[in-house]
Design a protein around this motif. Structure first.
Motif, mmCIF file in Angstrom:
data_model
loop_
_atom_site.group_PDB
_atom_site.id
_atom_site.type_symbol
_atom_site.label_atom_id
_atom_site.label_comp_id
_atom_site.label_asym_id
_atom_site.label_seq_id
_atom_site.Cartn_x
_atom_site.Cartn_y
_atom_site.Cartn_z
ATOM 1 N N PHE A 160 -0.059 -1.033 -2.676
ATOM 2 C CA PHE A 160 -0.946 0.137 -2.577
ATOM 3 C C PHE A 160 -0.256 1.331 -3.216
ATOM 4 O O PHE A 160 0.956 1.488 -3.097
ATOM 5 C CB PHE A 160 -1.245 0.497 -1.111
ATOM 6 N N ASP A 161 -1.040 2.187 -3.847
ATOM 7 C CA ASP A 161 -0.493 3.382 -4.489
ATOM 8 C C ASP A 161 -1.573 4.460 -4.453
ATOM 9 O O ASP A 161 -2.384 4.579 -5.378
ATOM 10 C CB ASP A 161 -0.094 3.023 -5.927
ATOM 11 N N ALA A 162 -1.575 5.214 -3.377
ATOM 12 C CA ALA A 162 -2.645 6.201 -3.175
ATOM 13 C C ALA A 162 -2.732 7.231 -4.318
ATOM 14 O O ALA A 162 -3.829 7.478 -4.826
ATOM 15 C CB ALA A 162 -2.482 6.893 -1.824
ATOM 16 N N MET A 166 -4.652 3.127 -6.611
ATOM 17 C CA MET A 166 -4.540 1.672 -6.401
ATOM 18 C C MET A 166 -4.759 1.414 -4.917
ATOM 19 O O MET A 166 -3.890 1.725 -4.093
ATOM 20 C CB MET A 166 -3.159 1.197 -6.865
ATOM 21 N N MET B 104 -0.486 -2.457 5.835
ATOM 22 C CA MET B 104 -0.311 -3.079 4.513
ATOM 23 C C MET B 104 0.028 -2.049 3.448
ATOM 24 O O MET B 104 0.644 -2.366 2.439
ATOM 25 C CB MET B 104 -1.589 -3.815 4.084
ATOM 26 N N SER B 105 -0.451 -0.808 3.649
ATOM 27 C CA SER B 105 -0.228 0.221 2.634
ATOM 28 C C SER B 105 0.970 1.092 2.990
ATOM 29 O O SER B 105 1.196 2.123 2.358
ATOM 30 C CB SER B 105 -1.484 1.087 2.480
ATOM 31 N N GLN B 108 -0.060 4.659 3.669
ATOM 32 C CA GLN B 108 -0.727 5.484 2.646
ATOM 33 C C GLN B 108 -2.215 5.642 2.923
ATOM 34 O O GLN B 108 -2.831 6.618 2.525
ATOM 35 C CB GLN B 108 -0.553 4.858 1.264
ATOM 36 N N PHE B 109 -2.819 4.635 3.549
ATOM 37 C CA PHE B 109 -4.243 4.692 3.852
ATOM 38 C C PHE B 109 -4.450 4.461 5.343
ATOM 39 O O PHE B 109 -3.683 3.739 5.982
ATOM 40 C CB PHE B 109 -5.027 3.622 3.069
#
Lengths: 380, 329
Positions: A160-162, A166, B104-105, B108-109
């Protein structure tokens, strides 16, 4: 507006007229579209020769092609080093390599604007890098280190790459497609002009969530492009044994959605063809299903002995390697051998730096687990 | 204080939160033009329009997933399941995506979403429409699960859930929708109820009954029956299953030294088993009798009206269990 006839970049002797397969579908949609192309027929239409590389019939920006080549090469080298680290036991679990398919992710990302979203599968290293994630963040995540993009908690399948849009790699086949439609839903709700690109393999086409997602995206006219990376094998099962109709793009007809279908052998063509669908999504909020035929050179995952296909088949496909094609095109455009090896050396340094960084980084501690499960106090 | 139904309480909560935050929207089958299968969303379509009150086709996996994705990028969706039974076909979206995306992030989310709808039995709707999904969701780290029994809690908890940054499963009950109760007027300010706090809804001295959702109402009836026999039962309404406020339960058990846990779901490994485990672990020395459970019968729900009631906890069966832990009879 649909584009005119496509411009094949392949100069070798085609057995059929030059039209790229799938073109006719773009011009004629709806129930009276032409009968399905049999898969074998589709494959034959693909010129099979890298010896006579020509340039695509589009304005080629050398710097752009250089940048795309660099990304493809970076992805490949990161993955080759990841495979090596996996063999050494430095990476655990699953590792699904994108080698051979790089032109899809790289061409697609090149057609997007900053702020657009991408959602992908567990074969996600290429997409993450193409969308701007550093080799360090990828490699550290694969090594399970706290400096990885997901703090070493996600692993290979969950990059993930906010900041770069992504929105993750997902491990349940097809389960991420509705989620991607949700991103497009939010864009339309806010009117923010973003487009979502959702990637999946042809193995996802057989599960219900794919159909619910396409149905809803078409019904609500959401700004999304569904990119089916058809690499011919759902793990070890070939197309012919998973799909009653091998032309995946035809699924769009049932949902009244535009479609496209082409080979991913030229990264600039990938960019251009997906760009058309992306612009349609952005301008008219109309979703498109695009089937991109590609091929993975490695197994499904590291544990796959690959007995379901012959080495002849794989070798034949390697001759069509889109990355080598891009390199050949750069030579044609006047890049010297010295310039290209300088580029390769730069990539090599970046990859080795990423491996060092990953190896030297700290592992995440258990104190991270609860805060990463809930926002705020843990709900026990 | 004014009295409104559980249904209206939910509707007020949704409307007030949509009014204060444009990111809040609701989607589900028949939530808009039809005015809601159970009329919870009645009037919302006319008030907020089709942009924010979104009718979906029958595609729970699809629209639950859409809610998850929209929540990840900044909306605060409310996804209505016509009943929680139908969430089974969306289970993957809740289990694999909503509950996992934060971890999982690497943080970030997050996924600020509320899945809501009626849970458990209704009246003679057969095995496929009568399931209590409580434990399936309470089992999952990353989710919060709320199950209010009374209108005030329904409103205050739903408003809190919509503002929470985590994915929340909000379990209602068709048979509670008409239940009336005191709910402060909106002019008195925002009614918010803290997530993760149980409430003693009836004080007593002899035995503790722990329940949630519709069975809290049944437990109150059981306590009334016991009172006639001179037994004073305390009723703890959990309101929230995850987080589970065992402190309030333990404080009650420390007072009564006896406990019965009552719920609609099946007995095998259910939320009731979790409550019993926490009591025995944390209050072993307080107990004067083994903790008993009164659960739904361990079979698919039958259609026959009498058999259906036989399968569900009744005031009489809960009262009988209380007498058993009191060694009366």
């Amino acid at each position: 507006m649909l584009p005119g006839p496509s411009r094949s970049v392949m100069a070798a002797k085609p057995q059929k007229p030059q039209a790229n397969p799938g073109t006719e579908h773009r011009e004629k949609r709806g129930p009276d579209a032409p009968p399905p192309i049999k898969d074998s027929q589709f494959a034959r239409q693909a010129p099979a020769n890298l010896d006579r590389v020509s340039l695509p019939d589009v304005k080629v920006d050398v710097e752009e092609l250089t940048r795309l080549y660099r990304q493809m090469q970076l992805i490949r080298r990161v993955e080759e080093e990841a495979a090596r680290a996996y063999a050494q036991g430095k990476i655990g679990g699953f590792l699904h390599l994108y080698i051979g398919q790089e032109s899809v992710g790289v061409g697609a990302a090149a057609a997007l604007r900053p702020g657009d979203y991408v959602v992908g599968t567990y074969r996600d290293h290429g997409l993450a890098i193409a969308k701007g994630m550093s080799a360090r963040a990828v490699m550290a995540e694969l090594f399970g280190k706290v400096t990885g993009c997901s703090k070493g908690l996600g692993g290979s399948m969950h990059l993930f790459d906010a900041p770069n849009g992504m929105l993750g790699g997902y491990g349940i086949v097809g389960g991420h497609i509705p989620l991607a439609v949700g991103c497009a839903f939010a864009s339309k709700y806010r009117g923010d002009g973003r487009v979502t690109l959702c990637f999946f393999g042809e193995g996802s086409v057989t599960i219900g969530s794919f159909h619910e997602a396409l149905s809803l995206a078409a019904l609500w006219r959401l700004p999304i492009v569904f990119v089916c990376e058809n690499n011919e094998y759902a793990m070890g099962t070939p197309l012919a044994r998973t799909l009653s109709v091998e032309d995946v793009s035809q699924k769009a007809l049932a949902y009244g959605m535009p479609r496209d279908r082409f080979f991913a052998r030229d990264v600039l063509e990938v960019k251009q063809r997906l760009g058309e669908a992306i612009e349609r999504a952005r301008e008219t909020s109309e979703p498109t299903l695009v089937e991109v035929r590609t091929y993975r050179f490695r197994g499904h995952s590291m544990s796959d002995p690959g007995k379901y296909r012959t080495s002849d088949e794989i070798e034949a496909q390697k001759k069509l390697d889109p990355m080598l094609r891009a390199r050949a095109q750069l030579e044609l455009l006047g890049k010297t051998a010295e310039q290209l090896s300088a580029l390769d050396a730069e990539i090599e340094e970046e990859v080795q730096d990423a491996v060092r960084f990953a190896a030297e980084s700290e592992e995440p501690g258990p104190e991270l687990l609860e805060p990463m499960t809930y926002v705020g106090p843990f709900a026990r | 204080m004014r009295e409104i139904s559980y249904r209206v309480a939910l509707r007020e909560a949704i409307a007030e939160e949509m009014e204060r935050d444009d990111r809040v929207m609701i989607m589900g089958e028949e939530v808009g033009r039809y005015q809601g299968a159970y009329k919870v969303t009645e009037g919302l379509f006319d008030r907020f329009g089709e942009r924010r009150v979104v009718d979906t086709p029958i595609a729970e996996n699809g629209f639950a997933g859409i809610g998850v994705g929209a929540a990840m990028v900044g909306l605060r969706p409310i996804v209505e399941f016509m009943t929680w039974n139908f969430s089974a076909v969306a289970f993957d979206q809740i289990l694999s995506n909503a509950a996992k995306v934060r971890q999982m992030s690497g943080g970030q989310f997050s996924c600020p979403i509320v899945f809501r709808g009626p849970n458990g039995s209704a009246r003679q709707v057969g095995s496929q429409h009568s399931q209590s999904m409580d434990i399936f969701y309470a089992h999952v780290p990353g989710l919060k699960v709320l199950a209010p029994a009374f209108p005030r809690d329904a409103k205050g908890l739903l408003k809190a859930a919509i503002r929470d940054d985590n994915p929340i499963c909000f379990l209602e009950s068709e048979t509670l929708y008409n239940l009336k109760g005191e709910v402060p007027d909106p002019s008195e300010g925002d009614l918010l109820v803290d997530i993760g706090k149980a409430r003693v809804v009836r004080e007593g001295a002899d035995v503790t009954i722990v329940a949630w959702s519709r069975i809290s109402v049944v437990a109150m009836q059981a306590a009334a029956l016991l009172e006639k026999e001179g037994i004073s039962a305390e009723v703890v309404d959990l309101r929230s299953l995850r987080p589970l406020d065992h402190e309030t339960v333990l404080a009650s058990v420390a007072k009564t030294h006896r406990a019965v846990v009552a719920h609609e779901g099946w007995p095998y490994g259910g939320v009731g088993a979790e409550v019993v485990d926490r009591i025995q672990r944390h209050a072993f020395d307080e107990l004067d009798a083994p903790v008993l459970r009164v659960s739904g019968a361990d079979v698919p729900m039958p259609y026959n009206a009498k058999l259906e009631q036989w399968c569900l906890p009744q005031p009489e069966t809960i009262a009988a269990a209380c007498k058993k832990v009191l060694y009366v009879d």
